[in-house]
Every structure is written in structure tokens, then in C-alpha cells.
Scaffold this active site. Structure first.
Site, mmCIF file in Angstrom:
data_model
loop_
_atom_site.group_PDB
_atom_site.id
_atom_site.type_symbol
_atom_site.label_atom_id
_atom_site.label_comp_id
_atom_site.label_asym_id
_atom_site.label_seq_id
_atom_site.Cartn_x
_atom_site.Cartn_y
_atom_site.Cartn_z
ATOM 1 N N CYS A 115 0.964 -1.185 0.120
ATOM 2 C CA CYS A 115 -0.032 -0.004 -0.082
ATOM 3 C C CYS A 115 0.879 1.205 0.021
ATOM 4 O O CYS A 115 1.851 1.224 0.659
ATOM 5 C CB CYS A 115 -0.925 -0.007 1.307
ATOM 6 S SG CYS A 115 -2.111 -1.465 1.373
ATOM 7 N N CYS A 118 1.592 3.528 3.397
ATOM 8 C CA CYS A 118 1.954 2.685 4.633
ATOM 9 C C CYS A 118 3.397 2.338 4.736
ATOM 10 O O CYS A 118 4.150 2.278 3.784
ATOM 11 C CB CYS A 118 1.235 1.348 4.603
ATOM 12 S SG CYS A 118 1.376 0.497 5.994
ATOM 13 N N CYS A 355 1.585 2.431 12.721
ATOM 14 C CA CYS A 355 1.703 1.846 11.547
ATOM 15 C C CYS A 355 3.247 1.490 11.141
ATOM 16 O O CYS A 355 3.617 2.039 10.138
ATOM 17 C CB CYS A 355 1.062 2.455 10.418
ATOM 18 S SG CYS A 355 -0.536 3.134 10.990
HETATM 19 N N1 SAH Z 1 -2.905 -5.083 6.641
HETATM 20 C C1 SAH Z 1 -4.173 -4.770 7.397
HETATM 21 C C2 SAH Z 1 -3.891 -4.343 8.895
HETATM 22 C C3 SAH Z 1 -2.861 -3.390 9.145
HETATM 23 S S1 SAH Z 1 -3.080 -1.893 8.690
HETATM 24 C C4 SAH Z 1 -5.186 -3.711 6.631
HETATM 25 O O1 SAH Z 1 -4.700 -3.264 5.690
HETATM 26 O O2 SAH Z 1 -6.232 -3.339 7.104
HETATM 27 C C5 SAH Z 1 -4.206 -1.365 9.980
HETATM 28 C C6 SAH Z 1 -4.803 0.245 9.246
HETATM 29 O O3 SAH Z 1 -3.832 1.241 9.305
HETATM 30 C C7 SAH Z 1 -5.031 0.032 7.782
HETATM 31 O O4 SAH Z 1 -6.444 0.602 7.716
HETATM 32 C C8 SAH Z 1 -4.173 0.662 7.032
HETATM 33 O O5 SAH Z 1 -4.580 1.016 5.827
HETATM 34 C C9 SAH Z 1 -3.874 1.863 8.164
HETATM 35 N N2 SAH Z 1 -2.436 2.675 7.936
HETATM 36 C C10 SAH Z 1 -1.468 2.410 7.249
HETATM 37 N N3 SAH Z 1 -0.482 3.247 7.083
HETATM 38 C C11 SAH Z 1 -1.171 4.351 7.696
HETATM 39 C C12 SAH Z 1 -0.906 5.675 8.001
HETATM 40 N N4 SAH Z 1 0.593 6.198 7.473
HETATM 41 N N5 SAH Z 1 -1.728 6.479 8.435
HETATM 42 C C13 SAH Z 1 -2.692 6.152 9.043
HETATM 43 N N6 SAH Z 1 -3.360 4.972 8.540
HETATM 44 C C14 SAH Z 1 -2.344 3.938 8.205
#
Ligand code: SAH
Length: 369
Positions: A115, A118, A355
Site C-alpha cells: 500500500c 503505509c 503503523c
Molecule cells: N493489513 C491490514 C491491517 C494493518 S494496517 C489492513 O490493511 O487493514 C491497519 C490500518 O492502518 C489499515 O487501515 C491501514 O490502511 C492503516 N494505515 C496504514 N498506514 C497508515 C498511515 N500512515 N496513517 C494512517 N493509517 C495507516
């Protein structure tokens, strides 16, 4: 590598202590301490000091070892950087809230999902975590809660259960549905051994459809959260490569099947992202009023709650967080369209709790504190 006693069966533990010329009942004592999350043998106060020292030199307690512990300035959030036996690092976060003590658990070391916003995925996937490695994360939080009671005295509202882990969110590093069998084993264990109710467990996925189907077969009424982040396939595929494999409509219909089976509300996560344009001005990316309208249309009639998440900045990523005004405008449109929504309060941003950032900094050899 020292053997991890937490991974031993009871009879293996008995053999281990008797081989060290100790009475059999030491196995029971050690098992009780391990079940409480004892991070070292030093803490096992009813075991003779000499034997504790001996154990320390030949064995390890849990399959995770705390290498760093950070407290947010308000004292409500504790973040752990944990080392696994093969040297991998994972993160786990304890959040003390008005409704209980919630632990955010990692399901993988790293992540393969790619993603674009992330931090967890920047260094790729290292490996899946075992049931015990996930369970040891909640035991570590539990130990911390008990220890802080001793240090700081009982919390003022005097709730007897206030010192136990009450909620689990599988939202740490990794994609839980890529490690679905171990994650199911972990949830079963948390329910059986720690009495954590199904409705107090939330699993968040980027939308692995066969994994959602596996949860449907499994049949337990946990909460399901879908990381949606975009209301169209075109936009979603730009930021979440998994969308090329499982389209929005497939993900949402599998999620509907799950929530209808258990009569649960579906959680939708939607990070609000902005970008700098050529003049250095912030433009809204997935957070425009038009996308708010499209999202409303997509979700209309569903029993769901949209969590709007202001993006936590990650240096390596090109996005920016949109202004508070833009966030509220987005929310107002959802509300106007009858969609339940709330803005997620960010916890522990001052300790890089968002995260995968602590793990990333550790890997790069920076000082994360
Ligand atoms: N892989 C799973 C769980 C881990 S991430 C998933 O995608 O749901 C948990 C949540 O945090 C997800 O909604 C993800 O998109 C979000 N997330 C990831 N990086 C982030 C960031 N920098 N700021 C805010 N939310 C974030």
C-alpha cells in the site's frame, strides 16, 4: 538460540525441570508465570534465586523480547518494539481507553501488500508470525498493565478488570488474512485462555476475499474492518495493489456476507490523503467532496461505520495529511447521506505508534525515541 519455555508442552516443561534436578512442581510454577507474561526468570519470585539464574542462562521465557518501550506523553499508550527469536522485530501497542485496555497486534514481520501510504510494507514481508508470537504480544501488554498497577497504584475509577487486556485489534504490521490459520489459532487462544469475547476482537484486512470466506466458515462473531481508502476501483488500485486482484465489489460482498451472518456492523477504514501540487499547495487526493459522495453511494443501505483516519505522515511516502477542515467537510457529506462515521482519534503519534514506523526506524538504525 536458547529454547523458549512458552513453546513447551507441559510434559516437556516437566522433563526440562527434572533434567535440571528440580522437583516436578517447578514446571507448574514456571507455566503460571509464563501465562501471566513474565518477560524474564528474575520475575518468578516463588522460584529459588539460584535456579532462576540457572534458567536465565539456558532458556528464554516468551517468544518475544521487549527491546524498546515508549510511553505517550498522556500515559495512555505504550508501544513495544519486540524482538523475535530469529532477530526479526515487530511492534505491538497497548491503548488504555475509557472502554478498556486494547492491544494492537502484528500478524506478520513486515508486509507484502505494498500500500502506497503505509510504512509497514516498505521493507517487504519477512515472514508470518506464529500463534505463540501473537499471543505473547497480548501477554506482554498484560504484564505491563499489572506492573503499572504496582508502580502507579490502582487507577482512580477502581474497576476490577481495569488491569486486564479486554480488547484486541489485529491492525498492527502485516496482513492478517495472509496468515489466516495462525491468526484464527491466535484468536481462539485469546478467547479460551484470556476470556476475551469474540465481539471484543477486531480484524482489519486490506480485502483478501478467500481470507474473508475462511472467517465466514470459521463462524465466530468477531468484528471485521475493511481498509477501503477509496470508493472506486480506479483510485483504489493506484494506492492499494491488492485491488488489482480483488475488486471493491467482491471485497464488499464478502464483507457483507460476513457481517450479515453475525449481524455485526462492518467497519470501514478510510485514510484521508492529500498531496502537494506543483505550487506546493495541498490538494485533496482521496478526500475530495466528490469522493465523499461516491463513498456514500457505495455504502448506502449497509450496516457499517466509517472510521475516517487522518493520515500519519511517513517520510518515505509522498502524501500529506489534509487540513482539519477538509476532514470535517468529508465527514459532513457522509453524515448528510446517512452514513455512520467518526474521525479516529490518533493515539500515540508522539511515539511513532502509527503503523510500522518504529520497526522501520529500528531497521534503518535510527534512534526512534
Ligand atoms: N493489513 C491490514 C491491517 C494493518 S494496517 C489492513 O490493511 O487493514 C491497519 C490500518 O492502518 C489499515 O487501515 C491501514 O490502511 C492503516 N494505515 C496504514 N498506514 C497508515 C498511515 N500512515 N496513517 C494512517 N493509517 C495507516
Amino acid at each position: 538460540m536458547k529454547p523458549i519455555l512458552f513453546d513447551f508442552t507441559y510434559s516437556e516443561l516437566e522433563k526440562f525441570v527434572t533434567d535440571m534436578s528440580q522437583p516436578r512442581f517447578r514446571a507448574k510454577q514456571i507455566r503460571d508465570w509464563l501465562n501471566r507474561g513474565a518477560p524474564d526468570f528474575e520475575s518468578m519470585k516463588n522460584i529459588p534465586e539460584k535456579f532462576r539464574a540457572q534458567l536465565e542462562s539456558v532458556a528464554q521465557t516468551l517468544p518475544v523480547r521487549v527491546t524498546k518501550k515508549l510511553e505517550s506523553s498522556d500515559g495512555q499508550t505504550t508501544k513495544f518494539l519486540l524482538e523475535l527469536n530469529d532477530g526479526e522485530q515487530i511492534e505491538c501497542v497497548l491503548m488504555r481507553t475509557s472502554y478498556g485496555n486494547s492491544v494492537c497486534v502484528s500478524s506478520q514481520a513486515g508486509c507484502a501488500m505494498g500500500c502506497k501510504f503505509c510504512a509497514s510494507t516498505l521493507l517487504g514481508l519477512k515472514r508470518n508470525l506464529t500463534v505463540n508470537e501473537m499471543f505473547a504480544q497480548i501477554l506482554t501488554a498484560q504484564w505491563e498493565l499489572r506492573a503499572s498497577v504496582n508502580e502507579k497504584s490502582i487507577r482512580p475509577n477502581g474497576d476490577a478488570n481495569n488491569n486486564d487486556v479486554s480488547h484486541i485489534v489485529i491492525m498492527g504490521t502485516g496482513e492478517p488474512l495472509q496468515n489466516v490459520e495462525n491468526v484464527i489459532g491466535f484468536m481462539e487462544r485469546a478467547n479460551q485462555d484470556m476470556g476475551i469475547g469474540w465481539r471484543r476482537i477486531t480484524l482489519s484486512t486490506c480485502g483478501i476475499v478467500p481470507g474473508i470466506k475462511r472467517l465466514i466458515d470459521w463462524g465466530r462473531p468477531i468484528n471485521l474492518a475493511i481498509s477501503l481508502h477509496a470508493p472506486t476501483d480506479e483510485l483504489r488500485s493506484q494506492i492499494m495493489p491488492i485491488n488489482n486482484k480483488y475488486k471493491l465489489s467482491e471485497v464488499l460482498s464478502a464483507a457483507d456476507e460476513f457481517t450479515e451472518l453475525h449481524n455485526r456492523q462492518l467497519m470501514i477504514e478510510y485514510i484521508l490523503l492529500g498531496r502537494k501540487d506543483v505550487n506546493g499547495e495541498t490538494e485533496l487526493y482521496n478526500a475530495t467532496p466528490e469522493y465523499a459522495e461516491m463513498l456514500s453511494k457505495l455504502l448506502r443501505g449497509k450496516n457499517c461505520m466509517v472510521n475516517l483516519i487522518p493520515w500519519n505522515a511517513v517520510d518515505e511516502r509522498d502524501f500529506v495529511s489534509p487540513s482539519g477542515n477538509a476532514v470535517h467537510r468529508f465527514q459532513d457529506i457522509l453524515i448528510k447521506n446517512g452514513i455512520h462515521t467518526r474521525i479516529r482519534r490518533e493515539r500515540g503519534t508522539d511515539i511513532g505508534s502509527a503503523c510500522g514506523q518504529l520497526r522501520l526506524k529500528h531497521k534503518r538504525g535510527e534512534n526512534a525515541s
